[in-house]
Design a protein around this motif. Structure first.
Motif, short mmCIF file in Angstrom:
data_model
loop_
_atom_site.label_atom_id
_atom_site.label_comp_id
_atom_site.label_asym_id
_atom_site.label_seq_id
_atom_site.Cartn_x
_atom_site.Cartn_y
_atom_site.Cartn_z
N LYS A 149 3.46 -22.70 13.75
CA LYS A 149 3.96 -22.90 12.39
C LYS A 149 5.18 -23.82 12.41
N THR A 150 6.03 -23.65 13.44
CA THR A 150 7.24 -24.46 13.57
C THR A 150 6.90 -25.91 13.83
N ILE A 151 6.02 -26.17 14.79
CA ILE A 151 5.73 -27.56 15.15
C ILE A 151 4.99 -28.29 14.02
N GLU A 160 12.78 -24.38 19.40
CA GLU A 160 12.22 -23.14 18.87
C GLU A 160 10.73 -23.05 19.17
N PHE A 161 10.03 -24.17 19.00
CA PHE A 161 8.60 -24.21 19.33
C PHE A 161 8.37 -23.88 20.80
N SER A 162 9.11 -24.55 21.69
CA SER A 162 8.91 -24.31 23.12
C SER A 162 9.30 -22.89 23.50
N GLY A 163 10.42 -22.42 22.95
CA GLY A 163 10.88 -21.07 23.28
C GLY A 163 9.86 -20.01 22.90
N HIS A 164 9.34 -20.08 21.67
CA HIS A 164 8.35 -19.09 21.24
C HIS A 164 7.03 -19.25 22.02
N SER A 165 6.69 -20.48 22.38
CA SER A 165 5.48 -20.69 23.17
C SER A 165 5.62 -20.03 24.54
#
Length: 282
Positions: free
Chosen positions: A181-183, A152-157
């Motif tokens: 916020k996720t990481i 999720e972190f990588s995808g949103h980044s």
């Protein structure tokens, strides 16, 4: 231990673990483990953005012999793709990621990390809408599974980076806020799906937007990020060494002041005052 050191961006522990595991695998003759940790060595080189060492390690694995019959072949091709991406060879990276994705599907072992990198490569190639569609499809498929929060972190980044490229600052900011916020929520500083080219740029934008500066400073330091060329003026970038010359002379090492009341620092002041030119020995 390998995964933990990656997620905490603790490169020293990662490299020590890999060296120990490689030594054990060589002594026991367990070929599959040896190949796995050789690929982790490549990953460690990629994490510190050491392209020369990355290419050396990949060439060594190729020389030793690896084929589609090898159970780790898909991860090897994936590593080839990541290396080419960091070198700016996007067409070659796309070919490697496409091959790796096909291999993983043929083995009935799909790896979403490959798909994320495929989407990112399309973004780098200028196929921004295609890249966004691929990444959104993966995010929707994976949902909110706790073990996949790093995805999720990588995808949103990557989506933040795509929207930055197409000039949608509001969407860029929204995805960037969710990403960091996720990481932070899982107490990590890196991801197994990574690109220095993306995070060097996004770190600058996150600082400009004042997104959790304390955690962001740790993120930048641990991943050895550097701002893209032309962005060296960023006020709050956590440079390991900062020298202030306007007003009182001072030097900060990792944001901690140094005692500069000594002869060597007097010489440094002179060098700085003269701009490094026409400074006589006397």
């Amino acid at each position: 231990m390998v995964l933990q050191s990656i997620l905490l961006a603790d490169i020293k522990i990662l490299q020590q673990t890999i060296r120990s595991a490689l030594s054990l695998s060589h002594s026991t003759g367990v070929e599959s483990f040896k190949r796995m940790f050789e690929l982790h060595t490549v990953n460690a080189c990629l994490m510190v953005n050491d392209n020369d060492s990355t290419m050396t390690e990949l060439a060594r694995i190729r020389h030793m012999g690896i084929s589609a019959e090898d159970s780790f072949y898909g991860f090897f091709v994936y590593a080839e793709g990541r290396a080419e991406l960091e070198r700016g060879n996007y067409t070659e990276a796309l070919a490697y990621f496409t091959e790796a994705e096909q291999f993983s599907r043929d083995c009935s072992f799909p790896y979403s990390g490959i798909e994320y990198m495929l989407g990112l490569t399309h973004i780098f190639l200028g196929h921004i809408d295609d890249g966004i569609r691929i990444i959104n499809d993966i995010n929707h498929r994976l949902g909110k599974v706790e073990l996949l929060r790093l995805y999720e972190f990588s995808g949103h980044s990557f989506l933040a980076y795509a929207n930055l490229l197409r000039g949608d600052s509001n969407a860029m900011k929204a995805h960037l806020e969710v990403a960091f916020k996720t990481i932070k929520s899982i107490n990590c500083y890196s991801s197994i799906i990574w690109s220095h080219r993306v995070f060097n740029t996004l770190a600058v934008k996150a600082l400009e937007l004042d997104i959790d500066r304390v955690h962001l400073h740790g993120f930048i330091r641990r991943n050895n990020l550097t701002p893209p060329e032309g962005n060296y003026h960023i006020e709050h970038w956590p440079w390991p060494v900062k020298i202030y010359t306007l007003g009182r002379f001072s030097i900060l090492l990792n944001d901690q002041p140094l005692d500069t009341d000594s002869r060597p620092f007097d010489l440094l002041k002179v060098l700085l005052a003269f701009g490094g030119r026409d400074v006589h020995e006397e």
